[in-house]
Design a protein around this motif. Sequence first.
Motif, short mmCIF file in Angstrom:
data_model
loop_
_atom_site.label_atom_id
_atom_site.label_comp_id
_atom_site.label_asym_id
_atom_site.label_seq_id
_atom_site.Cartn_x
_atom_site.Cartn_y
_atom_site.Cartn_z
N ASP A 568 0.82 -1.22 0.00
CA ASP A 568 0.00 0.00 0.00
C ASP A 568 0.85 1.27 0.00
O ASP A 568 0.36 2.36 -0.33
N LEU A 569 2.16 1.13 0.37
CA LEU A 569 3.05 2.29 0.38
C LEU A 569 3.65 2.59 -0.99
O LEU A 569 4.22 3.66 -1.20
N LEU A 570 3.53 1.65 -1.91
CA LEU A 570 4.19 1.81 -3.21
C LEU A 570 3.70 3.02 -4.00
O LEU A 570 4.52 3.70 -4.65
N PRO A 571 2.41 3.35 -4.02
CA PRO A 571 2.00 4.57 -4.74
C PRO A 571 2.68 5.83 -4.21
O PRO A 571 3.10 6.69 -4.99
N SER A 572 2.77 5.94 -2.88
CA SER A 572 3.45 7.11 -2.29
C SER A 572 4.92 7.11 -2.66
O SER A 572 5.52 8.17 -2.92
N LEU A 573 5.52 5.92 -2.69
CA LEU A 573 6.93 5.81 -3.06
C LEU A 573 7.14 6.24 -4.51
O LEU A 573 8.09 6.98 -4.82
N ALA A 574 6.27 5.81 -5.40
CA ALA A 574 6.38 6.18 -6.81
C ALA A 574 6.20 7.68 -6.99
O ALA A 574 6.90 8.32 -7.79
N LYS A 575 5.28 8.26 -6.23
CA LYS A 575 5.05 9.71 -6.33
C LYS A 575 6.27 10.49 -5.85
O LYS A 575 6.64 11.51 -6.46
N SER A 576 6.89 10.02 -4.78
CA SER A 576 8.08 10.71 -4.27
C SER A 576 9.22 10.68 -5.28
O SER A 576 10.00 11.62 -5.40
N ALA A 577 9.31 9.58 -6.05
CA ALA A 577 10.38 9.46 -7.05
C ALA A 577 10.14 10.35 -8.26
O ALA A 577 11.06 10.64 -9.03
N SER A 578 8.91 10.82 -8.43
CA SER A 578 8.60 11.68 -9.59
C SER A 578 8.99 13.14 -9.36
O SER A 578 8.93 13.94 -10.29
N LEU A 579 9.40 13.47 -8.13
CA LEU A 579 9.79 14.85 -7.82
C LEU A 579 11.26 15.06 -8.15
O LEU A 579 12.13 14.39 -7.59
N HIS A 580 11.55 15.98 -9.05
CA HIS A 580 12.92 16.21 -9.51
C HIS A 580 13.37 17.64 -9.28
O HIS A 580 14.28 18.13 -9.93
N HIS A 581 12.76 18.32 -8.34
CA HIS A 581 13.02 19.75 -8.18
C HIS A 581 14.27 20.06 -7.35
O HIS A 581 14.66 21.21 -7.23
N TYR A 582 14.93 19.03 -6.78
CA TYR A 582 16.06 19.27 -5.88
C TYR A 582 17.33 18.61 -6.46
O TYR A 582 17.27 17.71 -7.30
N ASN A 583 18.47 19.07 -5.98
CA ASN A 583 19.76 18.65 -6.57
C ASN A 583 20.02 17.15 -6.44
O ASN A 583 20.59 16.53 -7.34
N HIS A 584 19.62 16.58 -5.32
CA HIS A 584 20.01 15.20 -5.03
C HIS A 584 18.96 14.18 -5.48
O HIS A 584 19.01 13.03 -5.03
N HIS A 585 18.06 14.57 -6.35
CA HIS A 585 17.03 13.61 -6.76
C HIS A 585 17.62 12.41 -7.48
O HIS A 585 17.06 11.31 -7.43
N VAL A 586 18.78 12.60 -8.14
CA VAL A 586 19.40 11.46 -8.84
C VAL A 586 19.91 10.42 -7.84
O VAL A 586 19.89 9.21 -8.12
N ASN A 587 20.37 10.87 -6.67
CA ASN A 587 20.81 9.93 -5.64
C ASN A 587 19.62 9.14 -5.08
O ASN A 587 19.72 7.94 -4.82
N TYR A 588 18.52 9.84 -4.93
CA TYR A 588 17.30 9.19 -4.45
C TYR A 588 16.82 8.15 -5.46
O TYR A 588 16.45 7.02 -5.08
N LEU A 589 16.86 8.50 -6.74
CA LEU A 589 16.44 7.56 -7.78
C LEU A 589 17.38 6.37 -7.87
O LEU A 589 16.95 5.24 -8.16
N GLU A 590 18.66 6.59 -7.62
CA GLU A 590 19.62 5.48 -7.62
C GLU A 590 19.24 4.44 -6.57
O GLU A 590 19.23 3.23 -6.83
N THR A 591 18.94 4.92 -5.36
CA THR A 591 18.53 4.00 -4.29
C THR A 591 17.25 3.26 -4.66
O THR A 591 17.12 2.05 -4.45
N LEU A 592 16.29 3.99 -5.23
CA LEU A 592 15.03 3.37 -5.62
C LEU A 592 15.26 2.25 -6.64
O LEU A 592 14.72 1.14 -6.50
N CYS A 593 16.07 2.53 -7.66
CA CYS A 593 16.32 1.54 -8.71
C CYS A 593 17.06 0.31 -8.16
O CYS A 593 16.87 -0.81 -8.65
#
Length: 674
Positions: A568-593
């Motif tokens: 049930d947490l996966l939709p919120s997780l996917a939404k958080s990964a769609s936010l690219h407005h900050y410098n470190h979003h690529v690091n966050y996406l790396e962890t997700l992948c």
Amino acid sequence: MADQIIRELCSSQKLERDRGFHSFVKHIDSLESEDVNSLEQDVSKLFIEDSSWEKKHGGLMAAKALLTCGKSSDDFAVDMRSQALKYLDNNEFRVRIAAGETLGALCKIVGPAVYENSKSAILEGIRSNLERERLSVSSQQEQEETEKLMEKLSSSPARKSSVDAEQIFHDTAGWKSLETWMKCLQSIVDNCGHLFNDCVDQELLNLIFQALDHTNRFVRETGYYVCASLVSIGVKGKETLSLEEENAVYRHGDQFAKYMAKGLADNWSQVRLASSVATRKFLQSLPTEEAKAKFYPTLIPRMCLNRYYVAEGVRIYSQDTWRMVTDGDGKHLVEKYIDYVVSYYIEATGADNHAVREAACACIAELGSKIDRKFVRPFVPQLLEALLICFNDDSWPVRDAACVACGNFVLCFPEESRSSMPALYPLFYSNLQDNIPSVRQGAALAIANVAQVYGQESHEEILKKVKEGIEGIKNQPETTEKYSDLDKGPATYSVVKKLRDNDMDLHTDKQMYSCGSLAPKMLRGSRGGGCMDHQFRKPSEPWELADGCIHLIAELSHNPELIPTVSDLLPSLAKSASLHHYNHHVNYLETLCKQLPNIAKNLGKRYFKPHLEEFFDSIFYSITCDNALTASAASQCLNRLSGFLGPSILRGRVEQYNPRYMEMLNANQFIAPL
């Protein structure tokens, strides 16, 4: 031919001297006794007063070779003994070393009598060099160099007083000819072997132990290597010596064990390694298990801890020693001496050296996971109290090790740990949003252990924290100013290093240190140096907590009770990964992948497939980003999902969602199984 070899032996170039020595040894083997006498005369001529140090060095090396071959005359041996003693205090280090080796070679053929005849000179040489205040500076150049070093240390901004500089100088500077006198003694002991037993007396031991207590680390290191040779004399082939009468090592074993333990806990890794060598030889020199058991309470805890010490040489050597000494019975030895082990581990968590505190936390974690619980259970409150203190340590590796250890204890001793949970929860969550990625991973593992042990009573609080962390990423600022948010605290490698590496103002005209050897030691609760710059600690940002929550979701997905809730947490997780407005979003996406395939496997197809399409935009965005690590993680994520779901199923879902992604999917030909 002999003249040419001797010229090479006395060359000013080391390569030629080494070649000359090997040629000299071969030449001796081909000579008859009468020819050796002539060669002895040629060697003796090298020791005239005005000869260069290279000639004296060559003469001593030649003398060592002649004495070792067994063809030398008694007169030559007597003459070389006096020459070796004469040059033990020479200005040139290499001459002093060669002189000591020559005396050792004499002991090989004559025996301990050489030591007895030279004892007063050797012991006085060591004694007179032990204190720097007694030394006279041998040359104007040496005096000037010493003064320059002292001045440099005193002028460093990190030194608050000249007393500080003087102490560092005494701790780290060379100690004139003391090391070579000690090495001379070591060479004598090595060459006498078990025959040196009768020469071991309290006068000799007091002098060696004085070196082991010395403020200078090089003196202590050399002293422990001398000890390593000394404790080896108890071994006489496979014969069993009378422990009290003939084995000097056992006779003075209590003193040896005391100083071995001191060295195994030394603040300098080189000294710790030298003591580890001596400890191994000490225990191996004792003929029976009963003889060794007398010293186990002192040595076992320190040997155990050094198996996790951060310095690789110490760690690997200690692990090998543990296998050799315990012969596969290490676990039972720890259980037998558990009182001593726990006491030392708790003491080590308060050490000034952060590497020792880190190793102590790792060892405490090992107690919880490997030792029979009935032996550890009485000590759980004490151990948890020590770990709670380490949880607030200035050094992030210590905090990480303490977090993992606490997680292990909660898993192994849930009832005993229950009373500590109100204090542990905030600490776990603090590590979950730490600046260091590995600390966040360790916290996720520890919190998952809590969820597994305490079940429903812990699930609500933990899942609430996860949801808050993931949704809080929307509050992440777009950018962070250069240093405005940095507070003083421990080093944060991945953050501070990126921010400060290219700041020229921080790296121009600054004091340099040799890997922490002269830098201020990092004490518990201090703000000083070591090899790392730990003067800054960056406050946690929302994306770092969300990043830790990804790791936590991956760990929680292993728990069968939590599978529906985690899905049930996966939709919120996917939404958080769609936010690219900050410098470190690529690091966050790396962890997700990296973690998404693990989450998919743990949840199973039934719970994961309904949410698959929600992550496609983030995965394919990551493949095309400029960050190589993120792009690689996304590519591997697709391969692993293809292996989990089936290539045709993944292709069909991607084509249905967005046909433009098919080109990138086709570039990932390799299918990696989960």
